[in-house]
Design an enzyme around this catalytic site. Structure first.
Site, mmCIF file in Angstrom:
data_model
loop_
_atom_site.group_PDB
_atom_site.id
_atom_site.type_symbol
_atom_site.label_atom_id
_atom_site.label_comp_id
_atom_site.label_asym_id
_atom_site.label_seq_id
_atom_site.Cartn_x
_atom_site.Cartn_y
_atom_site.Cartn_z
ATOM 1 C CG HIS A 51 1.100 -11.901 -1.789
ATOM 2 N ND1 HIS A 51 -0.059 -12.628 -1.595
ATOM 3 C CD2 HIS A 51 0.914 -11.225 -2.960
ATOM 4 C CE1 HIS A 51 -0.902 -12.410 -2.593
ATOM 5 N NE2 HIS A 51 -0.345 -11.559 -3.429
ATOM 6 C CG ASP A 97 -13.577 5.174 9.856
ATOM 7 O OD1 ASP A 97 -12.614 5.794 10.351
ATOM 8 O OD2 ASP A 97 -14.756 5.531 9.993
#
Length: 446
Positions: free
Chosen positions: A158, A386
């Site tokens: 992060h 995707d």
């Protein structure tokens, strides 16, 4: 249900082309103490006929190597600066980790929340305990499920990127794997420029003092921290469709003191409703101060605005605050109004005040007593990732914990015609409060 996932391969993937050898400074916002952990995503893809698993794994691994060229800091290693003031990334093309695994799970098992918070842990087998101890800042695990479906677990340090930045990387990475684009064909190239989220010279801007309640301590009147540390947490998930959210907006507006020209956003009413339900389920003392913390994207709230492609941490925490009594008794309009006003407070001076607060020796961190943290993953674009296997049918965390996550929902079967408006809310609450929380969150008029 078992938790088995057997690792077939684990390799270090380096950039496919030469990348700069350098040390890059992370910003004051990147270097915050409370961001020194791993963001862990789980994307699940349904079975596709004639999938060649070996070829797919090879395409994903090759795409990772390509994506690490423009995003080369994700192949580096994060460490503290020698003076301890902030963090930096040593970029020597050390690489990210790619894992291929197989599991006895099926795609249908991800429709609901896990039965316990770490049930899906093995879908990202490499767990980084300390992001500053030389661990790779990026781990990708492709797990083949027993019915031919696939689960992709991804862990990001992060300190290097926020949710928006990590989602932009994932979509770039996925498009490369699916053959949709080449490296030079992406609209927004990744931008480092971390100095933009550092304190500015006093001659440029001197923020007026502002109250930042997220950093202020409140008394723990009920053993709040012990309860969450010691009592078993149970994951819950509730899907709010477009019709339900519209109903919440109407209810909140009818109960609020805002003028008729004001409206609530979906985030404001959902946050207020979940916060109230969570607080009431915990049976807290009426005078316990509670806070709702949520990230506010500041890319367009600072001057000049941050450039397109900036993938560092570019958010501050909005903070709504109330006593348990007022939150329970004053209704949804009150709670949603607190969230709305907390968002509206975040402007240029507010952001610069936060940057000053988390910099240098002060290193302010959010207080944890009475806190529920909401993170809105539903707007990140994770549902568009995707890899050539179609869009994910499930997006969520690897482990469900105290964070409350707003997740995107596959709306193909939505009773409102698949308008993409549904939101899944996932949060883990103490086991003793689960039944009451689920009753309240499903009953907006209670």
């Amino acid at each position: 249900m078992t938790s088995l996932a057997r690792v077939k391969e684990a390799v270090v993937v380096t950039p496919s082309e030469p990348t700069p050898s350098c040390v890059l400074s992370l910003s004051a916002v990147d270097s915050q103490l409370f961001l020194r952990f791993t963001i862990e995503y789980l994307l699940v893809y349904s079975t596709r006929p004639n999938t060649n698993q070996s070829a797919t794994a090879t395409h994903v691994k090759e795409a990772l190597a390509k994506a690490l060229v423009p995003y080369y800091p994700l192949a580096g290693r994060v460490r503290p600066k020698p003076d301890g003031s902030s963090l930096e990334v040593v970029c020597r093309a050390q690489g990210a980790v790619f894992i291929e695994a197989v599991s006895d799970r099926a795609v249908s098992e991800f429709q609901n929340a896990p039965r316990y918070v770490t049930q899906w842990r093995k879908l990202l087998s490499l767990q980084v305990a300390d992001v500053l101890k030389g661990a790779p800042p990026l781990v990708v695990q492709l797990t083949w499920l027993k019915d031919g479906a696939a689960a992709l677990g991804v862990g990001f340090n992060h300190c290097i990127c926020d949710g928006i930045g990590s989602a932009e990387f994932l979509n770039t990475f996925a498009d490369l794997a699916a053959g949709k684009h080449g490296l030079g064909e992406f609209r927004h190239k990744p931008v480092w420029d971390r100095h933009l989220m550092d304190p500015q010279p006093k001659s440029i801007i001197t923020p007026r003092h502002q109250n930042h309640p997220e950093f202020n301590s409140v008394p723990d009147l009920c053993g709040f921290m012990n309860r969450f540390d010691n009592e078993r947490l149970s994951p819950t998930s509730v899907i709010f469709n477009k019709r339900y959210i519209t109903e919440l907006k109407s209810l909140a507006l009818s109960m609020s003191r805002l003028g008729s020209e004001s409206n609530f956003t979906s985030f404001e009413v959902l946050s207020g409703h979940v916060w109230r339900s969570w607080a009431r389920a915990l049976n807290l003392p009426s005078n316990q101060i509670l806070k709702l913390l949520f990230s506010v994207n500041v890319r367009q709230r600072v001057k000049p605005s941050l450039p397109d492609g900036y993938y560092g941490n570019a958010f501050v925490l909005g903070c709504a605050q109330s006593s348990a009594k007022d939150l329970a008794e004053k209704g949804l309009g009150y709670a949603a109004g607190l969230v709305k006003r907390a968002k509206e407070r975040v402007g240029e001076e507010y952001v610069r005040g936060v940057v000053e607060s988390v910099s240098g020796e002060s290193m302010a961190i959010p207080d944890a007593v009475g806190v529920l943290i909401v993170s809105q993953w539903s707007r990140l674009g994770l549902d568009r990732v995707d890899f050539g296997m179609g869009r994910p049918v499930h997006v969520g965390p690897i482990c469900s914990d105290r964070y409350c996550l707003f997740l995107p929902v596959d709306d193909d079967d939505d009773d409102d015609g698949g308008q993409g408006e549904s939101v899944k809310v996932m949060v883990a609450v103490p086991t003793s409060a689960v039944d009451k929380y689920e009753l309240l969150v499903n009953s907006p008029y209670s």
